[in-house]
Design an enzyme around this catalytic site. Structure first.
Site, PDB file in Angstrom:
ATOM      1  CG  ASP A   1      10.823   3.215  -6.559  1.00  0.00           C
ATOM      2  OD1 ASP A   1      10.772   4.429  -6.835  1.00  0.00           O
ATOM      3  OD2 ASP A   1       9.819   2.551  -6.260  1.00  0.00           O
TER       4      ASP A   1
ATOM      5  CB  SER B   1       7.584   5.148  -7.926  1.00  0.00           C
ATOM      6  OG  SER B   1       7.191   3.852  -7.559  1.00  0.00           O
TER       7      SER B   1
END
Length: 294
Positions: free
Chosen positions: A185, A73
């Site tokens: 993610d 991320s």
């Protein structure tokens, strides 16, 4: 617990295999030991990821080498920017003026509330690099194949599709279709991508974990979503801890996920936590075994 055992076992196998290959390559056990290859594993955390800049600054000033980086991320964004050679001062300057609209655009659909396509232009503010091969330091980006439920690491080819995928927070950002997969993610399967650093050949892994706080009532749907995932992670697999040689945990709990205006304070939190961890880092570089209870 079974899942934790599988992850720990897989990571342990990576370390064992790497050690055996290194020993085979050395041949002569009497040769002087070389400096261990140091890997940095950077966690996600939205704006809280700015604390990574403070971590990098203290490591630089302390003369701690970084041979490879793995990021999830925002850790992927900070990692890629660092690996491209962007100065930490420039990273902090841009971070201070960042807002959600720099990388996200609201486009509600059944798969997410926003697209992060603007992240491509945002990353270009730091560096013209477009491929992993252009980076000065090896990088691995962690993503999650949402169909298979597994981590997928990228370290070759275009940077942006994996980075956008790694930053595609489920429910908030649209998933990314890439490499024949539906990616979201990386924090879902690799909250702290120690495995990615090992895949890049790290002998010593320094992990940076950013725990979200819950000091106030949720303000938005995103707050509820973020806090829910944080609770799940606290009660599930933390196998990465067992594989990291050192874990740095900046105190970023007081900061909300989108408050980039607190950049100086978050950088300072990263610096303070890393300064405290320096003795442990130096011990790991000397080959001293860490306390199993740590």
């Amino acid at each position: 617990m079974a899942q934790e055992g599988k992850v720990s076992g897989a990571l342990g196998w990576l370390r064992t295999a790497k050690d055996k290959l290194n020993a085979f390559g050395r041949g002569d056990e009497d040769e002087p030991a070389k400096r261990p290859r140091v890997g940095l594993a950077l966690a996600g955390g939205f704006a809280r990821g700015i604390a990574h800049i403070g971590v990098l600054r203290v490591l630089r000033e302390a003369g701690i080498p970084i041979d490879c980086v793995a990021g999830t991320s925002v850790g992927a964004l900070i990692g890629a920017t660092y690996c491209a050679g962007t100065s930490l001062e420039e990273m902090e300057r841009i971070g201070l003026t960042t807002s959600f609209t720099d990388f996200g655009r609201w486009t509600p659909s059944w798969l997410g509330l926003a697209t992060n396509q603007r992240l491509e232009k945002y990353f270009a503010r730091f560096t013209p690099a477009k491929t992993f091969e252009e980076l000065k330091t090896p990088l691995a980006i962690a993503t999650t194949d949402i169909n298979a439920g597994v981590s997928v690491y990228y370290s070759h080819g275009p940077i942006m599709p994996p980075m956008r995928a790694s930053c595609a927070y489920p429910g908030l950002f649209l998933p990314i279709q890439y490499d024949g997969r539906t990616l979201v993610d990386g924090f879902l399967t690799a909250p702290v991508p120690v495995e990615g650093a090992l895949l890049l050949g790290a002998d010593v892994v320094i992990a940076v974990y950013l725990e979200a706080g819950s000091l106030e009532q949720p303000r938005t749907f995103t707050d509820v979503l973020s806090r829910s995932f944080t609770i799940v992670q606290r009660h599930t697999d933390l196998g990465w801890r067992a594989q990291a040689d050192v874990t740095i945990e900046p105190d970023v709990k007081p900061f909300v996920w989108d408050d980039f205006s607190k950049t100086p304070e978050m950088v300072a939190a990263g610096e303070a936590a890393t300064l405290a961890a320096l003795p442990q880092i130096r011990a790991a570089l000397r080959g001293e075994k860490r306390d199993s209870a740590a």
